[in-house]
Motif scaffolding. Structure first.
Motif, mmCIF file in Angstrom:
data_model
loop_
_atom_site.group_PDB
_atom_site.id
_atom_site.type_symbol
_atom_site.label_atom_id
_atom_site.label_comp_id
_atom_site.label_asym_id
_atom_site.label_seq_id
_atom_site.Cartn_x
_atom_site.Cartn_y
_atom_site.Cartn_z
ATOM 1 N N LEU A 1 54.797 39.380 49.896
ATOM 2 C CA LEU A 1 53.592 40.090 49.361
ATOM 3 C C LEU A 1 52.516 39.145 50.279
ATOM 4 N N ILE A 2 51.742 39.872 51.081
ATOM 5 C CA ILE A 2 50.447 39.154 51.715
ATOM 6 C C ILE A 2 49.287 39.400 50.849
ATOM 7 N N ALA A 3 48.663 38.409 50.442
ATOM 8 C CA ALA A 3 47.318 38.579 49.742
ATOM 9 C C ALA A 3 46.019 38.095 50.420
ATOM 10 N N ASP A 4 45.326 38.866 50.798
ATOM 11 C CA ASP A 4 44.126 38.325 51.805
ATOM 12 C C ASP A 4 42.995 38.101 50.836
ATOM 13 N N GLU A 5 42.560 36.831 50.356
ATOM 14 C CA GLU A 5 41.533 36.882 49.757
ATOM 15 C C GLU A 5 41.517 37.646 48.452
ATOM 16 N N PRO A 6 42.484 37.924 47.606
ATOM 17 C CA PRO A 6 42.530 38.992 46.732
ATOM 18 C C PRO A 6 41.537 38.922 45.506
ATOM 19 N N THR A 7 41.131 37.732 45.286
ATOM 20 C CA THR A 7 40.167 37.366 44.078
ATOM 21 C C THR A 7 38.593 37.141 44.623
ATOM 22 N N THR A 8 38.458 37.125 45.769
ATOM 23 C CA THR A 8 37.087 36.676 46.288
ATOM 24 C C THR A 8 35.942 37.690 45.714
ATOM 25 N N ALA A 9 36.346 38.927 45.752
ATOM 26 C CA ALA A 9 35.313 39.867 45.363
ATOM 27 C C ALA A 9 35.098 39.944 43.733
ATOM 28 N N LEU A 10 35.903 39.362 43.104
ATOM 29 C CA LEU A 10 35.810 39.445 41.749
ATOM 30 C C LEU A 10 35.053 38.451 40.772
ATOM 31 N N ASP A 11 34.947 38.692 39.436
ATOM 32 C CA ASP A 11 34.205 37.697 38.603
ATOM 33 C C ASP A 11 35.195 36.559 38.333
ATOM 34 N N VAL A 12 34.682 35.483 37.940
ATOM 35 C CA VAL A 12 35.747 34.433 37.601
ATOM 36 C C VAL A 12 36.652 34.361 36.573
ATOM 37 N N SER A 13 36.468 35.168 35.538
ATOM 38 C CA SER A 13 37.511 35.353 34.316
ATOM 39 C C SER A 13 38.384 36.421 35.134
ATOM 40 N N THR A 14 38.143 37.588 35.751
ATOM 41 C CA THR A 14 39.110 38.641 36.261
ATOM 42 C C THR A 14 39.830 37.724 37.370
ATOM 43 N N GLN A 15 39.137 37.094 38.215
ATOM 44 C CA GLN A 15 40.092 36.115 39.192
ATOM 45 C C GLN A 15 41.076 35.471 38.525
ATOM 46 N N ALA A 16 41.184 34.711 37.331
ATOM 47 C CA ALA A 16 41.850 34.042 36.558
ATOM 48 C C ALA A 16 42.959 34.869 36.094
ATOM 49 N N GLN A 17 42.592 36.109 35.921
ATOM 50 C CA GLN A 17 43.731 37.139 35.067
ATOM 51 C C GLN A 17 44.469 37.665 36.422
#
Lengths: 273, 536, 315
Positions: free
Chosen positions: B170-186
């Motif tokens: 699976l390639i994940a390209d900056e998958p959480t950069t656009a998300l809020d910090v708590s969503t990022q953690a999840q």
């Protein structure tokens, strides 16, 4: 290098017709007001480069003055559209969501419900046919076009932070519209203007073809075609020349518009097919 | 066991070299991280593996997946690989899903097009896959459209459709950069779990060192299209052999010198401010709806103080800043600047406006592209009672530009001639040119790469010291806020839920929400870091 | 969806009301006294008064407007001053030519434009694309009435495949009627097909640059499948808008084309009415055309909601 070619080709074609129209102000090969029945329906020769029509008038001279009629009608109509439409669009955008904005947009929709030909019919039904009424009809139809284009472009600019920065610097809506919005939509307006110009040429031709535009004896391309239609069995040449002139002029303007759009800002490409 | 071996990968786009001799191996079940600043070539590496590079690009090298060189495959063979052997998710979940197709269908499509399942089988499996990414069908119907779910949920759907056929990588390209910090953690937690359960390998791309520290087994640091350092994660953070890695690390652990200057008198006071706005009505039938963006907020800023304002997106941070600047009218409460009341909205006098300026996030949208820098920076002179002469204006513009580290000759340039960091300097010069007392920094460093960010923060620190400025520092980035502010406000749903000295809030938060925010922020484990970078 | 529908219907009604006011104002208020206008300067005062009474012009404008509108609502358009027959009969007669012509042209232009635009978009930058773009550029520049004349010249005068004009009604048989309308419909469709193909192409290309297209490619869809399964439907919104606008151009263009081919349609009717200063006919036919345009745009709005789920729940 397709883009500059298109721009150059379009610009030279448009300039050619403009030059023809301007020249007709001071000189045409023959006068067109005088009927010269003995030399009617002459084929092209060295005396009459494009031949004569059923009244013996020189086609080239008529074509030159017709260019002048077309261009002046279309140009003034674009002018009406820009002068009335752009301020309305900018004002609506700077008051986004207000009752004023709503009114402008509803008004726009309403005018769009009347195709320019229907506006022309309404006007001529009341005031009678004339070149002036053709200008009015096409011009009225241009207003919502420019209002919509400038409103749309201005709205997306208003969300940008440099506008907020200008507001933080204490500048009012009018000042921001003039100082920041207008310079950033001039390219777009230039391109739209070219498009409306070419549509104006077509509309003028259509109106004068059905007799709602410029009245005889003023030559116009549409009238020449209407006259040619009655003679289409005997002399189809009369129908070819003005038709080709319209196609060439409109093609030139459209290519100029597309070329300008690509040249000035590739991002505008999506604004028009 | 090596699953994917990439060697000698070179890519150029329109003749310009983008990737240089990239070489790495990914083992089965491993998380391989790529870290680097924007333009370093991380995403291009991923896209070249997928053969999804722009048309004008040239690619050479080898990428061997289970004995097959991916770069030798035809487009048709690659179509069979994509989605089945290699899945991919992208940065922007808001736009990554087809808006006119239900989420269930989008997940099922992966299963159907590879010819393994019929339409109805695929729908059943799609439900199961959505449940795997914690979107169970009893709560999230597969018939929902993307616009009906949040950004974090959309990213889950993207993950579900990427893993539907159990790809090997699976390639994940900056998958959480656009998300809020708590969503990022999840999302990060979810990815980790899936990698383990599905025995997948994960190629994880990010600009954030702390995220990579949490996620990856192996890390490659990229700079200008090259891998400058590559080693197991823990070793990388402990050794930092390459100078660029050190620089990156130092910059992302930014710490300003302590500003011990005593704070002055109260400058700005915000009292019980409520701000509501009308939602646009879309039809004649619509009743006018309004949304409360700020519900009774109070705080003060002293002269020379840096006040931080943190919170997740949509909590009302930016609305608050606009209200303080008098750009939007407020419905209740009062705001006073230097003891004078800011009257809501348009009629704010220039003498008050002069005292406050703002620097925005976007270094690209902040300037009129048709004006030269001299004119851009001079814009706030509009607020002066006595207009300056042209010579005076020029003098002050030049001195403001010099103060932010630019040159006198920059006055005659257009904004597109500058880089993101330089533009942000120009934005600061524009704010400083009329010598305000308070500067609002609205996510002013969020769009910048870490090394540039550190320089801008240094500059802000210096200016504050020189001019005894007050800052309202609005950010979603906890690390930065901690590094540069004296006091901090935590905002949630239009209210301030916690307030206090920065260190105190960060060390022992009182509110559950604050604690969660802090925990969610990714951190590099303290024990890894070499002692000299450690901050207590 | 229901909310959306109701709010669209209300705004449809409002647009119609305002449009009717504008038309009424222009036709009956601006010329001052319509009766003397219609009769010309030579008319005696007695005849003017008689006509006024006949047309109900002696009443106040408000009453006249209400009479006119309530008549329109039940299909009573009044009596034509020149033809001395109910306008509704005239209109009903003429619409049997104009409406099939507009629909025929719309079908033709859509049938040509969709595949052509799709091909151009999928062959973007290749010779096929340049060829199509060049051809459509030309198609936009050709005035439809001139193109109509050329068609007549080629197919009616030289090849004698079609008649040069006229329409003998549907009684002569369906295919015969269709045949009479073919040249006019082609003339009308050329420009519209060119515009539509260009819109289709650029909308598809724009859509193909979206993030979700990349997601679909990463799933393993081929270039072609992405175009058909993901891009096409998303690209339809601007295409629909243009389709809606086209209808109004087809109606207007129809007025001119009917003149080229001597077709007894609404265009000829309104044109003759202008020449004969029959304001009552002009007024009603213009209103009918505006109604058609507004109705089509209403249908387009509804179709938007069917294409795009985002519009369904809002509004």
């Amino acid at each position: 290098m397709r883009v500059p070619t298109q721009l150059l080709f379009g610009a030279s074609l448009s300039a050619f017709f403009l030059a023809m129209a301007l020249l007709s102000l001071i000189w045409t090969p023959y006068p067109v007001e005088i009927l010269n029945i003995p030399s009617k329906l002459k084929s092209p020769d060295w005396q009459y480069l494009l031949g004569t029509d059923h009244f013996g008038r020189d086609i080239l001279s008529m074509l030159m003055i017709g260019a002048r009629t077309s261009i002046s009608v279309a140009l003034v109509a674009v002018g009406i559209g820009v002068l009335a439409g752009v301020p309305l669009g900018l004002a609506a955008a700077s008051n986004r969501g207000s009752a004023f904005d709503d009114l402008i947009m509803r008004g726009n929709d309403l005018v769009f419900a009347f195709p320019s030909l229907v506006i022309a019919i309404l006007i001529t039904a009341v005031f009678g046919p004339s070149a002036f009424n053709a200008i009015l009809a096409i011009g009225i139809f241009n207003i919502p076009v420019f209002a919509r284009v400038s409103r749309g472009a201005a709205l997306s600019l208003w969300t940008l932070e440099f506008i907020l920065a200008a507001r933080v610097a204490g500048k009012g809506k009018v000042r921001i519209s003039v100082e920041h919005i207008l310079p950033n939509i001039t390219n777009l307006l230039l391109v739209q203007g070219t498009i409306q110009f070419s549509l104006g040429i077509l509309a003028e031709a259509g109106l004068s073809y059905i007799g709602l535009g410029a009245q005889p004896p003023t030559p116009s391309w549409g009238r020449m075609l209407a006259d040619a239609q009655t003679l289409i069995y005997t002399d189809p040449r009369l129908a070819f020349i003005p038709g080709l002139a319209i196609v060439a002029m409109v093609l030139g303007l459209n290519m100029l518009g597309d070329g300008l759009r690509d040249y000035l800002d590739p991002r505008l490409r999506k604004m028009r097919p | 066991m090596t699953l994917l071996a990439v060697s000698d990968l070179n890519v150029s786009i329109s003749g310009e070299k983008i990737l240089n001799e990239i070489e790495f191996n990914i083992s089965q079940g491993e998380v391989f991280g790529f870290v680097g600043e924007s333009g370093s070539g991380k995403s291009m590496t991923a896209l070249s593996l997928m053969s999804l590079l722009p048309k004008s690009s040239m690619r050479t090298g080898r990428a061997v997946l289970e004995g097959r060189n991916l770069f030798n495959l035809s487009e048709r063979e690659m179509c069979a690989i994509r989605g089945r052997d290699i899945g991919m998710i992208f940065q922007e979940p808001m736009t990554a899903l087809n808006p006119v197709m239900t989420i269930g269908n989008q997940v099922a499509e992966t299963l159907v097009i590879h010819g393994k399942y019929t339409r109805s089988e695929a729908m059943t499996i799609a439900r199961d896959k959505l449940a795997r990414v914690e979107m169970p069908t009893d709560r999230f119907s597969p018939d929902l459209y993307p616009h009906e779910i949040s950004g974090g949920q959309r990213q889950r759907v993207c993950i579900a459709l990427a893993i539907a056929l159990r790809p090997k990588i699976l390639i994940a390209d900056e998958p959480t950069t656009a998300l809020d910090v708590s969503t990022q953690a999840q999302i990060l937690e979810l990815l980790k779990r899936l990698v383990k359960e599905e025995q997948m390998s994960l190629l994880f791309i990010t600009h954030d060192l702390a995220v990579i520290a949490q996620m990856a087994d192996q890390v490659a640091v990229m700079q200008n299209g090259r891998i400058v350092e590559r080693s197991p994660t823990r070793e990388l953070f402990q050794d930092m052999k390459h100078a660029y890695t050190k620089k990156l690390f130092a910059a992302s652990n930014y710490s300003s010198g302590v500003n011990d200057k005593p704070k002055g008198a109260k400058f700005l006071e915000v009292r019980d401010v409520v701000r509501t706005y009308k939602l646009p009505n879309r039809g004649i039938l619509d009743t006018i709806k309004s949304n409360v963006a700020i519900r009774g907020v109070s705080f003060t800023i002293k002269k020379g103080e840096s006040l931080g304002l943190v919170g997740e997106s949509g909590c009302g941070k930016s609305t608050l800043s606009r209200t303080i600047l008098g750009l939007d009218p407020l419905q209740k409460g009062r705001i006073t600047v230097d003891g004078v009341e800011v009257n809501s909205g348009r009629k704010m006098p220039h003498s008050l406006r002069r005292k406050m300026q703002i620097v925005f996030q976007d270094p690209f949208g902040s300037f009129n592209p048709r004006h030269k820098v001299g004119r851009l920076v001079a814009e706030p002179f509009h607020l002066l009672e006595k207009p300056l002469t042209t010579v005076q204006q020029k003098e002050r513009v030049v001195s403001a530009l010099c103060e932010v580290g630019l040159k006198e000759s920059d006055v005659d340039k257009y904004i597109h001639e500058f880089s993101g960091g330089q533009r942000q300097r120009i934005a600061i010069a524009r704010a400083m040119v009329i010598k305000p007392d308070l500067v609002i920094l609205d996510e002013a460093v969020s769009a910048l790469d870490v090394s540039i960010r550190a320089q801008i923060l240094d500059l802000l620190n210096h200016l504050q010291f020189q001019h005894n400025l007050s800052y309202l520092f609005i950010s979603h980035d906890m690390t930065v806020v901690r590094a540069v502010t004296d006091r901090v406000l935590v905002m949630k749903d239009g209210k301030i839920i916690e307030e206090g000295m920065t260190d105190k809030i960060f060390d022992c938060p009182q509110q559950e929400y604050t604690r969660k925010l802090l925990e969610a922020a990714p951190k590099i484990p303290q024990v890894w870091a070499p002692a000299k970078f450690c901050r207590v | 969806m229901l909310r959306y529908l109701i709010s669209r219907i209300i705004s449809l009604g409002l647009s119609l009301a305002v449009a009717s006011l504008v038309i009424f104002f222009v036709i009956e208020i601006i010329p001052g006294d319509p009766a003397s206008f219609m009769l010309g300067i030579t008319a005696s005062p007695e005849t003017v008064i008689a006509l006024k009474a006949e047309l109900g012009l002696d009443q106040t404008p408000v009453v006249r407007y209400l009479n006119w509108v309530s008549g329109l609502l039940v299909g009573d358009f009044g009596i034509s001053y020149t033809y001395k027959v109910p306008i509704s009969d005239l209109v009903l007669d003429r619409i049997q030519v104009s409406l099939p012509l507009a629909v025929y042209a719309l079908i033709l232009s859509t049938a040509i434009a969709f595949p052509v635009g799709l091909i151009a978009a999928s062959k973007r930058g290749e010779p096929t694309d340049f060829g199509i773009m060049g051809f459509t550029q030309l198609g936009i520049a050709v005035p439809n009435f001139w193109f109509a004349m050329l068609l007549v010249l080629l197919f009616a005068i030289n090849l004698r495949w079609f008649s040069a004009g006229g329409f003998s009604g549907w009684n002569a048989g369906f295919w015969f009627g269709i045949k009479s309308l073919t040249l006019p419909a082609i003339a009308l469709a050329l420009t519209q097909a060119s515009i539509l193909a260009r819109v289709m192409r650029s909308s598809l290309i724009e859509t193909l640059s979206q993030d979700y297209i990349r997601t679909a490619r990463a799933k393993g869809l081929s270039q072609r499948r992405v175009l058909i399964r993901h891009a096409l439907r998303n690209a339809m919104i601007p295409v629909l808008t243009i389709l809606g606008l086209q209808f109004s151009f087809l109606l207007a263009g129809g007025i001119i084309i009917e003149n080229v081919f001597f077709l007894p349609g609404l265009g000829r009717l309104i044109f003759q009415a202008i020449m004969q200063r029959d304001l009552i006919v002009v007024e009603s036919v213009v209103m009918l055309m505006v109604f058609a345009v507004i109705l089509v745009n209403f249908l387009v709005d509804i179709t938007y909601a069917l294409v795009d789920p985002r519009l369904r729940r809002e509004g």
